[in-house]
Structures are given as C-alpha cells and as structure tokens.
Design an enzyme around this catalytic site. Structure first.
Site, PDB file in Angstrom:
ATOM      1  N   GLY A 155       0.821  -1.210   0.000  1.00  0.00           N
ATOM      2  CA  GLY A 155       0.000   0.000   0.000  1.00  0.00           C
ATOM      3  C   GLY A 155       0.852   1.257   0.000  1.00  0.00           C
ATOM      4  N   THR A 173       4.747   1.168   6.404  1.00  0.00           N
ATOM      5  CA  THR A 173       3.365   0.728   6.528  1.00  0.00           C
ATOM      6  C   THR A 173       2.699   1.574   7.593  1.00  0.00           C
ATOM      7  OG1 THR A 173       1.880  -1.015   7.333  1.00  0.00           O
ATOM      8  CG2 THR A 173       4.155  -1.156   8.033  1.00  0.00           C
ATOM      9  N   ASP A 193       0.352   0.725   9.373  1.00  0.00           N
ATOM     10  CA  ASP A 193       0.028  -0.113  10.527  1.00  0.00           C
ATOM     11  C   ASP A 193       1.198  -0.206  11.501  1.00  0.00           C
ATOM     12  OD1 ASP A 193      -2.356  -0.554   9.277  1.00  0.00           O
ATOM     13  OD2 ASP A 193      -1.970  -2.645   8.752  1.00  0.00           O
ATOM     14  N   ARG A 242      -4.169   7.306   4.568  1.00  0.00           N
ATOM     15  CA  ARG A 242      -2.890   7.301   3.856  1.00  0.00           C
ATOM     16  C   ARG A 242      -2.864   8.293   2.694  1.00  0.00           C
ATOM     17  NH1 ARG A 242      -3.802   1.468   1.850  1.00  0.00           N
ATOM     18  NH2 ARG A 242      -1.890   1.055   2.979  1.00  0.00           N
TER      19      ARG A 242
END
Length: 367
Positions: free
Chosen positions: A10, A136, A138, A287
């Site tokens: 991503g 990331t 996350d 994002r």
C-alpha cells in the site's frame, strides 16, 4: 554503481521523500538510480531485450526528476501487492534475478511492508545486495519501532475523529470509527489515545460486547453532550464471532465477502442499546495526501542511510528506528517475529482504553 529501487504494498505518505533522498544521495556519489514501476509486478513485466518494455516498467531517476516530490503523498513509482514467489505460474524469483542482471542493477533498495520486504530478504539470500526500508501505516514490521507512514496515518485519524465529534454530538449518538490495522492495533490505540476517545478496540484483544456496550452507554449518558466515541481496528474481533480471519482482510474492501467490524459493532450498538450510531471507516483517507513532518524526516533519513550502507559495502540490511535512534538489522529480521501492541503495558483490556504504565525512559511513541 547502478541502484534499483521500487515501492511495494500500500502507498503511504513519506515514500516520495525517501525516493528523493535515495536519488540525491546516490547522485552525490556519481551513482545511477533506476526506479521500477509498480513494485515487483513492474520488474516481472520487463523484457530486457525490448526497449519499450523497459520504458513501461522503469524510469531513470535524476536530481531534477525528483525535485519537489517530497511534498507529495503516495509514490511516483506506483505500487502493487505482489510476491513473485506466489504466482499461479510458480516461483518467479529466477525471472526477477534475470531482469536485474540484464539491466545492470548492482544493488536494490526496496520500500515496502511485510510482504514486499519478505521477498527482499529472499533476494538477499540469493546473493543480491539489498537494503530494505520499512513502510506501513500499521507500523507492524518486526524489527523496527517505526515504519514510514505511521505518523501521518495517526495524524489524519486524530483530525478526522475530532472533526466527527461535531456531528456525533449534534445527534446525540455513539460514534464508531474504524481504522486500518489488520494484525496490529497500534494505529487505533495511539489515535484513540491522542483524540481522547471513550473506548478503543484493538486487533489484539477481542471485544466482549457484554462489557463494551454498557461502557459506551454510560459514556454517552455521563457526557455533557450526550454522545460517545469508539475507535476500532479493522482487524479487531467481537467475542463469539468466527469470521474468515485475515484471509478477508488481505483483500481489498471491494472484494471482501464480510462486512467490516465497524459495521458489526455499529449494528450491535443499535440493536442492544437502541441509540443512533455514526459509523465512519476512515480507510484510505488515513494514507492520502502529503506526509507530515515526521514522515518527511524519517523518509529522508531512511533513504540517506540506505545509500550510506551500500557505500560501506553493507548489504542485506533493513534500516530501522529503535529507541529513537536510526540503525539497521539483517534484512531477514522481520521474519523472526510478529510486531503488535504490548497489551499488558499499553492497553487496559477491561476498560478498552490505552494506559501508560510508565513514561520515563520510553521512546516517543510509547512502545
């Protein structure tokens, strides 16, 4: 020396500052940088004997070409979620090695999350000089405290949560805000803490509705504005559910069979408490847009460190931030464990809230 770089998985804010930093640092040494488009998918799509194929799958990165990209989000190289070992046609590692060799790539710098960097570690084992850069939102790559994109995702989430308060309060409802975070609830935990929401449900701890819903009901009743706010990680589970687990979450939202946990929690609130709900999945807005100061800084620093490691002949490494200090570890370190919230230290599982057991001596992000 000719350096190849790519971005996989991503997109996150901070990738472009990192790309620019790599390019400028390499240019200072007289090195050439070639960017592969669309991650490993772009590499596999190249026929080294076909100039048009090379042009479609790569581009030369120059000092002028990367001017100003650090102010923008996403990645100018574009991205894909692909591990060359998992294709229907079989393991394509040999094809990757052949393309890199034919294009004269002396070393690779890969920017990605767990999936991208797992293949990077595999390439390192095949003898390819590789530097991995973790990114990331996350923040769940094992071996580093920080991944590019995390700070911006938290900042975006806090802004959105606080903005939603006006609507939730106006209608005297309970707000349920679902944030990205499949295996790690760190983004939700920190965003919920900074936005000072009433309750936060993280991926690591299943939510007992018999406990959570009465807490939210009391939060709403005792609030002067007669509303309550709850943040939930997309990877969180409600006790008693089976579900399809991570196999569903690994798909894009449009391809999933099940409704998200935010929807399921919102339905439970409506059915059992009888009050209105404002449901919001922040999803890709977390994002989107330009990077914040933290992700610009870390992106620039990680890119510079990657080139410095190659200059010193230290390949097969992943750049890291540990304890507030930049460093590096073997590229395969991310395979050695799973990074998740330290629940006993940072989370009250009975109150569904962040807790701080201690602050002195802990890193800035408190993990």
């Amino acid at each position: 020396m000719r350096i190849g770089i790519l971005t996989g998985g991503g997109d996150v804010p901070g990738l472009n500052p990192c790309i620019r930093s790599i390019t400028l640092s390499a240019d200072d040494l007289g090195w050439e940088v070639v960017g592969f488009r669309r991650g490993w998918e772009g590499v596999l799509g190249i026929d080294p004997t076909d100039s048009e194929s090379i042009a479609r799958g790569s581009l030369t990165l120059t000092r002028e070409g990367v001017r100003g990209i650090d102010r923008t989000g996403g990645t100018i190289l574009h991205t894909s979620r692909l591990d060359p070992r998992t294709l229907a046609a079989g393991d394509q590692t040999t094809k990757v090695l052949d393309v890199l060799s034919a294009m004269g790539v002396d070393a690779m710098i890969t920017l990605g999350g767990d999936g991208t960097l797992r293949f990077s570690a595999h390439l390192s084992e095949q003898g390819v000089p590789v530097i991995s850069i973790p990114k990331t939102m996350d923040n769940d790559v094992y071996g580093t405290d920080y991944c590019i994109g995390f700070s911006t995702a938290v900042s975006r989430s806090v802004e959105a949560i606080n903005a939603l308060r006006t609507t939730v309060e106006s209608h005297e409802r309970i707000g349920v805000i679902e944030l990205f975070g499949r295996r790690s609830g760190e983004t939700a935990l920190l965003a919920g803490f900074l936005a000072q929401v009433d309750r936060t449900v993280i991926s690591e701890v299943p939510a007992d509705l018999d406990r959570l819903l009465p807490l939210l009901e009391e939060d709403k009743r005792s609030s002067p504005g007669h509303y309550a706010m709850c943040v939930v990680s997309e990877g969180a589970r409600l006790e008693g559910e089976n579900g399809n687990g991570d196999s569903q979450l690994s798909r894009s939202a449009s391809e999933r069979d099940d409704i998200g946990v935010g929807h399921r929690l919102a339905r439970a609130v409506k059915a059992r408490l009888g009050c209105g709900v404002v449901l919001q999945e922040l999803a890709y807005l977390m994002r989107a847009g330009e990077p914040d100061a933290m992700d610009r800084m870390v992106g620039l620093a990680f890119g510079g460190l990657a080139i410095q490691l190659l200059q010193r002949g230290e390949a097969g490494r992943m750049v890291t931030l540990k304890g507030g200090n930049y460093g590096h570890v073997p590229a395969g370190t991310l395979l050695e464990g799973i990074k998740s919230v330290d629940v006993p230290s940072l989370y009250d599982r009975t109150a569904y809230r962040a807790k701080l057991m201690r602050v002195e001596g802990m890193p800035m992000f408190l993990y």
